[in-house]
Write an enzyme that holds these catalytic residues in place. Structure first.
Site, PDB file in Angstrom:
ATOM      1  CG  ASP A 107     114.930   0.882 -42.021  1.00 34.74           C
ATOM      2  OD1 ASP A 107     114.934   0.171 -43.160  1.00 34.74           O
ATOM      3  OD2 ASP A 107     114.382   0.003 -41.351  1.00 34.74           O
ATOM      4  CG  ASP A 120     110.674  -9.101 -44.250  1.00 38.60           C
ATOM      5  OD1 ASP A 120     111.794  -8.720 -44.430  1.00 38.60           O
ATOM      6  OD2 ASP A 120     109.750  -8.078 -43.843  1.00 38.60           O
TER       7      ASP A 120
END
Lengths: 205, 253
Positions: free
Chosen positions: B12, B131
């Site tokens: 990330d 997700d």
């Protein structure tokens, strides 16, 4: 070295990998520069028809043909290899390729497509490209490939060396045919073995 | 002979820095995504994924520099997700050295984006990132979420995956919000369900905690496994995961 600049996706890595393999590299489609280079790398990703269109826009076929006619080395990568065949068939549509080799590039018959990841290869005996890296895996990402090789040796030229891989079905993973060499996988994305393959190619020039 | 199962570390990145806890020894700069990516490359990672969690346009420009710097040193495929809104974004990322892009909420907002990217760059360059959360509201029992799982959409996860593949997605990155962060293993039912409807490769994500968590994800149908924190905090190396997979009979590089 020249990496042919005709709007193909990620050519950055091809340039950097060739540099790491020891070459001085220029990214261009300039006719004079392409003709004069010691070696020409033809990258290619995406659809066969789109790549042919982009190649035609810079008269890439003519540039490649002229080099090969003079025995000047060319290395095609991924779709840059596929376009060396006569035809590409995608979703039922046939697109003419450069026709350096007979045969058709067709969808693989495999449960999972695209064929994505690191696979083994059955290296052609006497291969210069795979010298010392015969047992390595290389990074493939494609759904289409040449599944037959029909070009015989024509005297006085040496026998084409054809390296195979399997995903569902056997397909051509690499060819060494006089000045024209090509890989279906991405040497520039295959870690150290891929760099070594490029080094091997540079050594043949 | 078959294609090897891929092990993919995910970083990330915000404003050019790795934002999730990194606890590596011997790193000159633990927050430098380029150095971390190179470390994973050296450990035997099969691909690297960057997730751009940047909020502003200014910071996004930094991401292109990170991608370019990484591609100069890391000779394995590089996927960049987060912030991809148009085919031109993909062109710019590829010009900087990305091989694939991950598309998530932008495709939910405008599904035609998937076709636009696939037509121009090929399905092999397009990863649909999902997700997913368990929910009785969805027919399959799995619903698509946005905003890191905080917002549920009305999309059934399996129906959305099917549609995305039809529109040109060449790979599914399936992240379980329920399992994410638990370190108690992947959501095997979710992976199995995705495998059943998908002819494109499936990457399992969310829940990895121990080396023995990875082989069951492959047995459930995944072609690749993705993890972040277990690699960053030094609990596991890519090599550890590959050894465990090989011992379980899974083909790895």
């Amino acid at each position: 070295m020249v990496v042919l600049d005709y709007g193909s996706g990620n050519v950055h890595s091809a340039v950097k990998a060739l540099e790491l393999a020891g070459a001085t590299v220029e990214l261009t489609a300039d006719r004079g520069r392409v003709a004069a280079a010691d070696g020409l790398l033809v990258p290619g990703v995406g659809a066969f028809s789109a790549v042919m269109q982009q190649l035609n826009a810079v008269r890439g076929g003519e540039l490649i043909e002229r080099r090969l006619a003079g025995g000047r080395p060319v290395l095609g990568i991924c779709v840059g290899m596929q376009v060396m065949f006569e035809n590409g068939v995608e979703r039922g549509n046939t697109t003419p390729g450069l026709g350096e080799w007979p045969g058709v590039v067709d969808e693989l018959d495999a449960p999972i497509l695209p064929h994505m990841g690191w696979n083994t290869v059955e290296v052609a005996p006497g291969s210069a490209l795979f010298d010392g890296i015969e047992d390595e895996r290389f990074y493939f990402v494609h759904s289409y490939a040449a599944q037959r090789w029909t070009l015989d040796a024509i005297a006085p030229f040496p026998v084409p060396r054809v390296t195979w891989a399997t995903h569902g079905v056997p397909f051509v993973a690499a060819v060494e045919n006089g000045p024209l060499a090509a890989t279906q996988f991405h040497p520039e994305k295959s870690g150290e073995p891929g760099i070594q393959l490029l080094r091997n190619w540079l050594r043949t020039l | 002979m078959s294609v090897a199962t891929r092990v993919i570390p995910c970083l990330d990145v915000a404003a050019g820095r790795v934002v999730k806890g990194v606890n590596f020894l011997n790193l000159r700069d633990a927050g430098d995504p380029v150095e971390l990516a190179r470390r994973y490359f050296e450990q035997g990672a099969d691909e690297i994924t960057f997730l751009d969690v940047t909020a502003t346009v200014d910071e996004r420009a930094t991401m292109y520099e990170v991608v370019a710097a990484t591609a100069e040193q890391v000779f394995i495929p590089l996927t960049v997700g987060g912030g991809v809104r148009s085919a031109d974004d993909v062109a710019r990322l590829q010009a900087h050295g990305a091989d694939k892009v991950g598309v998530n909420s932008a495709a939910i907002a405008r599904p035609a984006l998937l076709g636009e990217i696939a037509d121009r760059f090929g399905a092999q360059a397009l990863v649909l990132s999902l997700d997913v959360k368990r929910s009785d509201a969805a027919p399959s029992g799995f619903v698509v979420t946005t905003h890191g799982g905080r917002t549920e959409t009305s999309l059934d996860a399996l129906a959305w995956a099917r549609e995305a593949i039809e529109r040109g997605a060449g790979e599914l990155l399936v992240n379980s919000i329920d399992a994410d962060g638990t370190k108690s293993g992947f959501d095997l039912e979710l992976i199995g369900a995705m495998r059943e409807i998908s002819r494109v490769p499936v990457i399992a994500s969310g829940g990895a905690g121990r080396v023995q968590d990875f082989a069951p994800a492959i047995a459930a149908g995944a072609d690749a496994v993705l993890a972040a924190s277990v690699f960053h905090n030094g609990e596991l190396t890519v090599g550890d995961v590959k050894r465990a997979l090989a011992e379980a009979g899974v083909t790895v590089r």
